[in-house]
Scaffold this motif. Sequence first.
Motif, PDB file in Angstrom:
ATOM      1  N   ASN A   1      -5.003   4.401   1.330  1.00  0.00           N
ATOM      2  CA  ASN A   1      -6.351   3.841   1.442  1.00  0.00           C
ATOM      3  C   ASN A   1      -7.347   4.764   0.762  1.00  0.00           C
ATOM      4  O   ASN A   1      -8.234   4.324   0.055  1.00  0.00           O
ATOM      5  CB  ASN A   1      -6.721   3.643   2.910  1.00  0.00           C
ATOM      6  N   GLY A   2      -7.173   6.074   1.007  1.00  0.00           N
ATOM      7  CA  GLY A   2      -7.855   7.074   0.198  1.00  0.00           C
ATOM      8  C   GLY A   2      -6.888   7.432  -0.924  1.00  0.00           C
ATOM      9  O   GLY A   2      -5.671   7.344  -0.744  1.00  0.00           O
TER      10      GLY A   2
ATOM     11  N   ASN B   1      -9.138  -4.723   1.166  1.00  0.00           N
ATOM     12  CA  ASN B   1      -8.884  -3.371   0.666  1.00  0.00           C
ATOM     13  C   ASN B   1      -7.382  -3.097   0.621  1.00  0.00           C
ATOM     14  O   ASN B   1      -6.958  -2.018   0.242  1.00  0.00           O
ATOM     15  CB  ASN B   1      -9.552  -2.332   1.574  1.00  0.00           C
ATOM     16  N   ASP B   2      -6.580  -4.063   1.055  1.00  0.00           N
ATOM     17  CA  ASP B   2      -5.150  -3.848   1.231  1.00  0.00           C
ATOM     18  C   ASP B   2      -4.393  -4.277  -0.030  1.00  0.00           C
ATOM     19  O   ASP B   2      -4.467  -5.438  -0.456  1.00  0.00           O
ATOM     20  CB  ASP B   2      -4.677  -4.662   2.442  1.00  0.00           C
ATOM     21  N   CYS B   3      -3.650  -3.342  -0.591  1.00  0.00           N
ATOM     22  CA  CYS B   3      -2.966  -3.588  -1.860  1.00  0.00           C
ATOM     23  C   CYS B   3      -1.974  -4.750  -1.755  1.00  0.00           C
ATOM     24  O   CYS B   3      -1.866  -5.573  -2.667  1.00  0.00           O
ATOM     25  CB  CYS B   3      -2.267  -2.299  -2.291  1.00  0.00           C
ATOM     26  N   ARG B   4      -1.267  -4.827  -0.605  1.00  0.00           N
ATOM     27  CA  ARG B   4      -0.282  -5.923  -0.438  1.00  0.00           C
ATOM     28  C   ARG B   4      -0.956  -7.282  -0.525  1.00  0.00           C
ATOM     29  O   ARG B   4      -0.490  -8.187  -1.217  1.00  0.00           O
ATOM     30  CB  ARG B   4       0.402  -5.820   0.931  1.00  0.00           C
TER      31      ARG B   4
ATOM     32  N   GLU C   1      -1.982  -8.020  -4.086  1.00  0.00           N
ATOM     33  CA  GLU C   1      -0.859  -8.379  -4.966  1.00  0.00           C
ATOM     34  C   GLU C   1      -0.482  -9.845  -4.755  1.00  0.00           C
ATOM     35  O   GLU C   1      -0.255 -10.585  -5.705  1.00  0.00           O
ATOM     36  CB  GLU C   1       0.349  -7.478  -4.682  1.00  0.00           C
TER      37      GLU C   1
ATOM     38  N   GLY D   1       2.112   8.241  -1.314  1.00  0.00           N
ATOM     39  CA  GLY D   1       1.148   7.487  -0.503  1.00  0.00           C
ATOM     40  C   GLY D   1       1.601   6.032  -0.397  1.00  0.00           C
ATOM     41  O   GLY D   1       2.511   5.595  -1.122  1.00  0.00           O
ATOM     42  N   GLY D   2       0.971   5.282   0.511  1.00  0.00           N
ATOM     43  CA  GLY D   2       1.405   3.902   0.797  1.00  0.00           C
ATOM     44  C   GLY D   2       1.543   3.042  -0.450  1.00  0.00           C
ATOM     45  O   GLY D   2       2.530   2.312  -0.610  1.00  0.00           O
TER      46      GLY D   2
ATOM     47  N   ASN E   1       5.195   2.329  -2.502  1.00  0.00           N
ATOM     48  CA  ASN E   1       5.680   0.959  -2.274  1.00  0.00           C
ATOM     49  C   ASN E   1       5.322  -0.062  -3.331  1.00  0.00           C
ATOM     50  O   ASN E   1       5.970  -1.099  -3.400  1.00  0.00           O
ATOM     51  CB  ASN E   1       5.143   0.449  -0.929  1.00  0.00           C
ATOM     52  N   SER E   2       4.271   0.177  -4.099  1.00  0.00           N
ATOM     53  CA  SER E   2       3.849  -0.877  -5.024  1.00  0.00           C
ATOM     54  C   SER E   2       4.492  -0.694  -6.397  1.00  0.00           C
ATOM     55  O   SER E   2       4.013   0.064  -7.243  1.00  0.00           O
ATOM     56  CB  SER E   2       2.326  -0.901  -5.176  1.00  0.00           C
TER      57      SER E   2
ATOM     58  N   ARG F   1      11.428   1.672  -3.237  1.00  0.00           N
ATOM     59  CA  ARG F   1      10.465   1.186  -2.250  1.00  0.00           C
ATOM     60  C   ARG F   1      10.952   1.589  -0.878  1.00  0.00           C
ATOM     61  O   ARG F   1      12.121   1.882  -0.678  1.00  0.00           O
ATOM     62  CB  ARG F   1      10.366  -0.332  -2.281  1.00  0.00           C
TER      63      ARG F   1
END
Length: 411
Positions: A212-213, A283-286, A289, A331-332, A336-337, A364
């Motif tokens: 997130n950061g 704000n969530d990348c998932r 996407e 990082g998240g 994962n992405s 992942r």
Amino acid sequence: MSSSSQVLVLNCGSSSLKFAVIDPHSGCLSLSGIGESLGQREASVSWKCGGERQSAILPANARHTEVIRFLVDEVLSQHDKLRDQLVAIGHRVVHGGEKFSHSVLVDDAVLNAIQECVALAPLHNPAHLQGIEAASAAFPDLPQVAVFDTAFHQSMPRQAYIYALPYTLYRDHGIRRYGMHGTSHRFVTERAAELLNLPVNEVNIISAHLGNGASITAVHNGRSVDTSMGLTPLEGLVMGTRSGDVDPGLLMHLGSRMDYCLKEINDLLNKKSGLLGISELSNDCRTLEQAATDGHDGAQLALDIFCYRLAKYIGAYHAVLPQVDALVFTGGIGENSSLVRQKVIQQLRGLGYAVDDEKNIRARFGEEGPINTDQSAVTLVIPTNEEWVIARDAAELVPPDTPNHDPSSRE
Ligand code: ADP
């Protein structure tokens, strides 16, 4: 250290307290949990031990002290063996200013120094002080160790950390670039050195911590020489809700032309910008996407800008470092992405990067390793583990007269 030693790691945020009991030797997690909505009516705590999840409501307005009391009286009391194995408490501390380039045993001078840095981390450092005080009362026989997010970046040279502002702002007020996420960048650096079969003090990497950061660090011979966050965590990359770099003239424009007050500017740049602000969705990348796949233009634009700006920083850090042994994603989002990694690497093809699609998709959910093609610049995915770094540092600083201390910890 004894193979049965355990460290309690505490991460006190402004309204949350994350805790974990970790074997500093293996990184194995015995217990983890979080106290949430602290200082609010619906304060609660949840935890996981041995695969079993539990939760409880805390008294209204409970704060860090109550969570630590609950941890001692209700959680650790069910796990006597674990309690008896504790050798230290490790505290994550966001800001150590210029005073700390390493983790330290907490004493009065350290508490004063953390207090002096409150102006630089007004939400976090007061919470850390509360947590240290509560943990010292709850575990009077155990040493408390402070592990600073800023410490790893204290090796930056002046040309990287001084702003082009009147020098007096630095000299008299400590206004400079400090950087954050140092514990994560340090973990990634040490792990990358292992994977690359290099001594840590010879490894050169670009470490992208994307959660997130988000921040990125140039590491030369195992030491941070530049990083994207500055005086505050707002500088640098596009983040979940933070803008990252903007023209500072924007602030005057918002204030004088659009009647924004300082609080509104702060909220705009920290809470309403970044992926959320651009996409007007999340704000969530998932989520982004998925939305981009479904044709949401804002989500697509947010991801494009996030990746483009990140690639520009990576290009800049190639100019900072004499050589780059690996680009590392963590990082998240970084872990994962596969989409973000693929877009960033595509942008960097002029610098010799190319992604191996199969390895990229495979890396992942906790997998680590290279994702580049055989001929291209080395790119690694390394899941970060800040808690383990804190546990290791805390165990190493345990004084010899502490209960459960094992002298082999200083090997
Ligand atoms: P924090 O900075 O709060 O610790 P994390 O490191 O947990 O955050 O990262 C959170 C981000 O990681 C979110 O944007 C989330 O969408 C993203 N993320 C987690 N899993 C995935 C995934 N499978 N694919 C894409 N993004 C992911």
